[in-house]
Scaffold this motif. Structure first.
Motif, mmCIF file in Angstrom:
data_model
loop_
_atom_site.group_PDB
_atom_site.id
_atom_site.type_symbol
_atom_site.label_atom_id
_atom_site.label_comp_id
_atom_site.label_asym_id
_atom_site.label_seq_id
_atom_site.Cartn_x
_atom_site.Cartn_y
_atom_site.Cartn_z
ATOM 1 N N ARG A 128 0.841 -1.209 0.000
ATOM 2 C CA ARG A 128 0.000 0.000 0.000
ATOM 3 C C ARG A 128 0.878 1.262 0.000
ATOM 4 O O ARG A 128 0.567 2.250 -0.669
ATOM 5 C CB ARG A 128 -0.913 -0.011 1.224
ATOM 6 C CG ARG A 128 -2.074 -0.975 1.114
ATOM 7 C CD ARG A 128 -2.895 -1.030 2.394
ATOM 8 N NE ARG A 128 -4.047 -1.919 2.227
ATOM 9 C CZ ARG A 128 -4.880 -2.242 3.217
ATOM 10 N NH1 ARG A 128 -4.678 -1.744 4.440
ATOM 11 N NH2 ARG A 128 -5.887 -3.042 2.991
ATOM 12 N N LYS A 129 1.957 1.182 0.772
ATOM 13 C CA LYS A 129 2.867 2.330 0.825
ATOM 14 C C LYS A 129 3.474 2.575 -0.555
ATOM 15 O O LYS A 129 3.650 3.731 -0.983
ATOM 16 C CB LYS A 129 3.966 2.065 1.856
ATOM 17 C CG LYS A 129 4.843 3.269 2.154
ATOM 18 C CD LYS A 129 5.804 2.957 3.289
ATOM 19 C CE LYS A 129 6.641 4.188 3.628
ATOM 20 N NZ LYS A 129 7.588 3.917 4.753
ATOM 21 N N LEU A 130 3.764 1.493 -1.285
ATOM 22 C CA LEU A 130 4.306 1.617 -2.632
ATOM 23 C C LEU A 130 3.304 2.312 -3.558
ATOM 24 O O LEU A 130 3.650 3.218 -4.316
ATOM 25 C CB LEU A 130 4.637 0.220 -3.187
ATOM 26 C CG LEU A 130 5.034 0.139 -4.654
ATOM 27 C CD1 LEU A 130 6.405 0.778 -4.860
ATOM 28 C CD2 LEU A 130 5.037 -1.309 -5.135
ATOM 29 N N ILE A 131 2.051 1.887 -3.494
ATOM 30 C CA ILE A 131 1.020 2.454 -4.368
ATOM 31 C C ILE A 131 0.801 3.938 -4.072
ATOM 32 O O ILE A 131 0.570 4.751 -4.973
ATOM 33 C CB ILE A 131 -0.298 1.679 -4.203
ATOM 34 C CG1 ILE A 131 -0.131 0.215 -4.649
ATOM 35 C CG2 ILE A 131 -1.432 2.326 -5.002
ATOM 36 C CD1 ILE A 131 -1.289 -0.672 -4.286
ATOM 37 N N LEU A 132 0.904 4.274 -2.795
ATOM 38 C CA LEU A 132 0.617 5.646 -2.376
ATOM 39 C C LEU A 132 1.824 6.583 -2.486
ATOM 40 O O LEU A 132 1.699 7.782 -2.236
ATOM 41 C CB LEU A 132 0.113 5.637 -0.924
ATOM 42 C CG LEU A 132 -1.231 4.891 -0.718
ATOM 43 C CD1 LEU A 132 -1.464 4.616 0.749
ATOM 44 C CD2 LEU A 132 -2.381 5.678 -1.318
ATOM 45 N N ALA A 133 2.991 6.005 -2.871
ATOM 46 C CA ALA A 133 4.192 6.840 -2.992
ATOM 47 C C ALA A 133 3.994 7.909 -4.065
ATOM 48 O O ALA A 133 3.389 7.661 -5.116
ATOM 49 C CB ALA A 133 5.399 5.964 -3.313
ATOM 50 N N GLN A 134 4.563 9.126 -3.823
ATOM 51 C CA GLN A 134 4.377 10.256 -4.728
ATOM 52 C C GLN A 134 5.456 10.342 -5.798
ATOM 53 O O GLN A 134 5.240 10.895 -6.871
ATOM 54 C CB GLN A 134 4.372 11.558 -3.912
ATOM 55 C CG GLN A 134 3.232 11.646 -2.896
ATOM 56 C CD GLN A 134 1.871 11.687 -3.559
ATOM 57 O OE1 GLN A 134 1.689 12.324 -4.598
ATOM 58 N NE2 GLN A 134 0.906 10.995 -2.959
ATOM 59 N N THR A 135 6.661 9.766 -5.508
ATOM 60 C CA THR A 135 7.773 9.926 -6.441
ATOM 61 C C THR A 135 8.381 8.573 -6.775
ATOM 62 O O THR A 135 8.200 7.589 -6.057
ATOM 63 C CB THR A 135 8.872 10.810 -5.830
ATOM 64 O OG1 THR A 135 9.436 10.141 -4.699
ATOM 65 C CG2 THR A 135 8.319 12.156 -5.397
ATOM 66 N N LEU A 136 9.148 8.557 -7.867
ATOM 67 C CA LEU A 136 9.854 7.347 -8.274
ATOM 68 C C LEU A 136 10.851 6.927 -7.202
ATOM 69 O O LEU A 136 11.019 5.734 -6.934
ATOM 70 C CB LEU A 136 10.571 7.606 -9.601
ATOM 71 C CG LEU A 136 11.427 6.451 -10.143
ATOM 72 C CD1 LEU A 136 10.565 5.214 -10.397
ATOM 73 C CD2 LEU A 136 12.153 6.884 -11.425
#
Length: 923
Positions: A630-638
């Motif tokens: 979930r944290k990966l999906i919600l990340a804002q940057t590459l």
């Protein structure tokens, strides 16, 4: 030959002469020409009669004129009686009224034509000559049994009448000749009871109540305590019941008795329980039943008489040696009806040692002759053994495998015969579930009985077949509990998870039917009482009401109150030997759909040649991993995503290494992430808050992101290869984890792992080429890092019709194709697999669909697309590896046509592997 044949010969001769007279008159030819023409015309007319079936059909055949090959005509029972008579076994003499007669009777509005009646009379006269007895004679009466016998065994579904030929006069002679008046009147009351039930459809419980009332009035415990005078009194009550219910007397004319009995057996072919049984077992309604009329021998004739059922091998386990039971001083119906609990066949060694040895020898000879385990009914009359029937015995799936392999080792059958004998679902059924050992240790059984059919089941109890069927329609899992089952219970038994009875033995109706259907069953629970009217059961002071949950262990014979957990039963079947035979017979391999260590281990034990589908998304559903994803999906940057992916890569790599280890070098197809991203996101306020705390954002932000990612039709949206296009770093991370695990496993195990990376949901060659290039870049980095390349392939899952159409273009870049049958079916039909049942059920009800296409592959539509894709792909790349990874591919009806496709393997869940291997090996 039939008597009417002589009339036909006369007719043929007269017709021939008339025709020849006309020919001679018209041609004025010489006498030589007359004779030549006569013979030609005579032969032509005979041939015409033969082809037109003008020779009379075979209505009746004595046992000594038939053989085992005539099951279509004589039924299984009649053919085997004829065969045993031919081989010299001690079979009471008799004759068979054929299935041809039955069909004629049913087709002619239940009318017995005169030819049948004539031949029955002739057969009775011949039987009188053989036995030196007279049918209906008051001095030396011939008594017979009348039994049904269809081509395929249908235990308990049709009707039987014993002691036919007794009446008020012949019973006196039987009493005098036997020297036992009680025996004679016991036989007579049995005839009245069976005749009333079978011929006149009188409820057998009404007769039982008369007997029970008499015993209660005279304070008697069992039927054997009833005296001759007692049976006379019961018989009078039975006769009154006939008059009261049927406004007629019990027939005293023995010829009338016989014809009524024959008609009743013919009619029983179309009774509801027989129809249900045929439907459940795929038996044609057009076969009809034969009727076997056989001289009576008496198992209820003093203490040196008895009756029983014996198997040449154990029908539950397959173990060699006699298995069965018997009752002394009883008739056959007492054993199979479950009214009395019989003795084990092994105790016959003590009761009648000579009979036991003779029976053992006969069982061995019959098994060797038929080359299969035999189910044999026998009667002992005053110490003399008679064989009443033999047939290939019904057995559990596990026993079928064990017996087939043992017969092969003993040289009775060939390898191919072994394979053909095992049915498609036997291997699957053999792997019955069992209860968790920990649960069983902590819980006392409520009641115990005989373990009639192995396995374990949990469900709610019902005390009638009708209630069980209704509960099943409501979606409940049902345990059918009865004092004893009867053929009328067949529909309730068929839908039950398990069957429990108070009475009966291992060859009772409940036991035989349950084993044949592969249903868990416990019978003969003698401390159990069932009140079917009040819908309760009692045992050891505990009362259980209808609807209560029980757990039934058909392997041990224990029944528990409440629910026990189930685990897969690791049966000690000789699977390895069988799998070696099956693999030799098939060019198509069988792989498994599995990604956990447990499932992969199970798959390898069950003969998988590799893993055809390992779904990486399943590795992220554990709580801690899910939060990371979930944290990966919600990340804002590459940069944020790459940091999280490094952690996830290590997690995935360890997973892959464990999977490689248990796969032991077998090929493994790993599918890159496939489902829509929104499936991983929180779905309620509690989850929003929990995720927010983990990723360091507000619950409002999490909810907004989830809403932004939501799709109207996610199954046709942002998933599969489209994730790789949008977030290539995710697929690259997975490829890196897969290959690092492969290289490290090679160093640790010194064993190459054939790695196959599968890109899902491909629709276009350029799309696939782009993702492959990105994966290749990362894979080469891994090889450079370890200075060690390992074998690998990159292919695609073909699950969209467009991919089938463009398969030749995609094949230029793909190393393998794997068909995803669920999505391909979904998109071919335009039918959501999640919502399909309510639509498909309607279509099947109206006859618009024969099968659920998500259970059985659609050959005309989905199959045609697959065939086109295979041909196009192989045209471009002849060595292209092709597999099918969908549960529907392992269905018997699917395999039937997939065998003709140029595929390398099919892949299914672990417990369906044995069935798939077997079906692929069959001729």
């Amino acid at each position: 030959m039939q008597p009417t044949f002589f009339y036909m010969c006369t007719y043929i001769i007269i017709t021939s002469h008339i025709i020849l007279f006309v020919v001679q008159y018209a041609t004025q030819k010489c006498i030589d020409f007359y004779y030549v023409t006569y013979y030609i015309v005579f032969v032509l007319i005979c041939v015409t009669y033969k082809k037109g079936d003008f020779f009379m059909k075979t209505w009746v055949l004595p046992f000594n004129k038939g053989n085992a090959e005539q099951k279509e005509l004589l039924g299984g029972k009649g053919a085997n009686l004829a065969e045993m008579t031919r081989l010299g076994f001690p079979v009471p003499q008799g004759f068979t009224i054929t299935t041809t007669a039955c069909l004629d009777y049913l087709e002619n509005q239940e009318y017995l034509n005169p030819s049948i009646l004539t031949e029955i009379n002739i057969a009775i006269a011949a039987l009188e000559d053989e036995t030196k007895k007279k049918f209906g004679n008051s001095q030396n009466p011939l008594l017979v049994s009348v039994r049904s016998g269809a081509k395929f065994s249908m235990p308990g579904m049709m009707d039987t009448i014993l002691n036919l030929g007794l009446n008020d006069e012949t019973v006196l002679s039987l009493a005098k000749d036997s020297g036992d008046e009680r025996f004679a009147y016991d036989c007579y009351r049995r005839l009245l009871q069976m005749f009333g039930n079978v011929v006149f459809d009188m409820d057998h419980q009404l007769f039982e109540k008369i007997v029970a009332d008499y015993k209660q009035t005279h304070q008697l415990v069992s039927d054997s305590d009833v005296t001759a005078d007692g049976w006379k009194e019961v018989i009078v009550a039975f006769k009154v019941l006939f008059v009261k219910l049927k406004q007629r007397d019990f027939p005293q004319n023995v010829e009338e008795q016989l014809l009524l009995a024959v008609e009743a057996v013919f009619k029983s072919w179309n009774n509801q329980r027989a129809k249900t049984y045929r439907r459940l077992h795929g038996i044609s309604d057009s076969l009809g039943t034969a009727v076997n009329v056989q001289e009576m021998v008496f198992g209820n004739f003093w203490d040196t008489s008895g009756t029983g059922v014996v198997f040449s091998r154990n029908p539950a386990t397959g173990e060699a040696g006699l298995f069965g039971e018997y009752l002394m001083n009883a008739q056959g119906e007492d054993v199979v009806a479950g009214i009395r609990t019989p003795k084990s066949i092994q105790t016959l060694k003590k009761d009648l040692p000579k009979v036991y040895l003779q029976l053992k020898e006969i069982c061995e000879k019959l098994e060797a002759h038929y080359k299969d385990m035999q189910d044999i009914e026998f009667t002992v009359e005053k110490g003399k053994l008679f064989i009443l029937q033999t047939r290939n015995g019904k057995r559990t799936a596990k026993a079928k495998l064990v017996i087939a392999l043992d017969l092969f080792k003993e040289g009775m059958i060939t390898e191919q015969e072994l394979i053909e004998r095992i049915e498609g679902n036997d291997l699957e059924e053999a792997l019955h579930p069992a209860f968790c050992k920990e649960d069983k240790k902590e819980k006392e059984s409520w009641v115990s009985g005989l373990p009639a059919s192995p396995g374990a089941a949990v469900g709610q109890i019902y005390f009638s077949a009708d209630q069980a069927v209704e509960a099943s329609k409501r979606g409940e899992k049902v345990i059918l509990m009865r004092a004893e089952t009867s053929p009328e219970d067949i529909e309730g038994m068929a839908i039950s998870e398990a069957i429990v009875t108070c009475r009966g033995g291992m060859t009772s109706h409940a036991a035989v039917v349950a084993r044949g259907m592969g249903i868990c069953s416990v019978v003969g629970c003698e401390n159990l009482s069932v009140d079917e009217k009040e819908r309760v059961a009692y045992a050891d002071g505990q009362v259980v009401k209808e609807g209560a949950v029980l757990s039934v262990d058909g392997t041990t014979g224990d029944v528990y109150i409440g629910e026990l957990r189930l685990e897969k039963n690791n049966t000690q079947l000789p699977l390895k030997e069988l799998f070696e035979m099956l693999d030799k017979q098939s060019s198509i391999a069988v792989r498994a759909n599995a990604e956990t260590e447990k499932d992969i281990t199970t798959a390898m034990e069950l003969g998988a040649t590799g893993i055809g589908l390992s779904r990486t998304e399943h590795m992220f559903f554990e709580k801690k991993r899910l939060m990371l994803f979930r944290k990966l999906i919600l990340a804002q940057t590459l940069e944020e995503r790459i940091a999280i992916l490094e952690t996830l890569k290590e997690v995935q790599k360890e997973d892959f290494k464990r999977m490689y280890y248990v796969a032991k070098g077998h090929p493994m197809t790993i599918r890159l992430l496939d489902p829509p991203l929104h499936e991983f996101l929180p779905k309620n306020e509690e989850e929003y808050q929990e995720t927010a705390e983990f990723v360091g954002k507000s619950a409002k932000e999490i909810k907004q992101k989830a809403n932004a990612l939501a799709e109207v039709n996610p199954m046709l949206g942002f998933r599969g290869v489209r994730l790789g296009v949008a977030y290539p770093e995710i697929y690259q991370m997975q490829a890196e984890a897969i290959m690092e695990a492969a290289v490290e496993s090679y160093f640790e195990l010194n064993n190459w792992m054939e790695v196959e990376i599968m890109i899902p949901f491909t629709t276009d060659a350029s799309e696939f080429q782009r993702i492959r290039q990105l994966l290749e870049e990362r894979i080469q980095e891994v090889f450079h890092k370890y200075n060690q390349p390992v074998p690998y392939m990159i292919g695609t899952m073909i699950e969209i019709p467009r991919a089938c159409i463009l398969a030749d273009e995609i094949a230029q870049y793909a190393d393998f194709f794997s068909f995803g049958t669920n999505d391909l079916t979904q998109m071919t039909y335009g039918l959501s697999r999640d919502d399909s049942p309510k639509i498909i059920n309607q279509y099947m009800t109206h006859g618009l669909m024969k099968e659920d296409p998500f259970q059985v592959l659609d050959e005309k539509g989905v199959g045609a697309l697959m065939k086109m894709a295979i041909e196009k792909g192989r045209k471009i790349k002849p060595e292209l590896k092709i597999g099918i990874c969908g549960e529907a591919a392992a269905h018997p009806d699917s395999i039937a046509f997939l065998k003709d496709y140029a595929i390398d393997y099919i892949s299914c869940s672990p417990y369906r592997i044995p069935q798939a291997k077997l079906l692929l090996a069959k001729g």
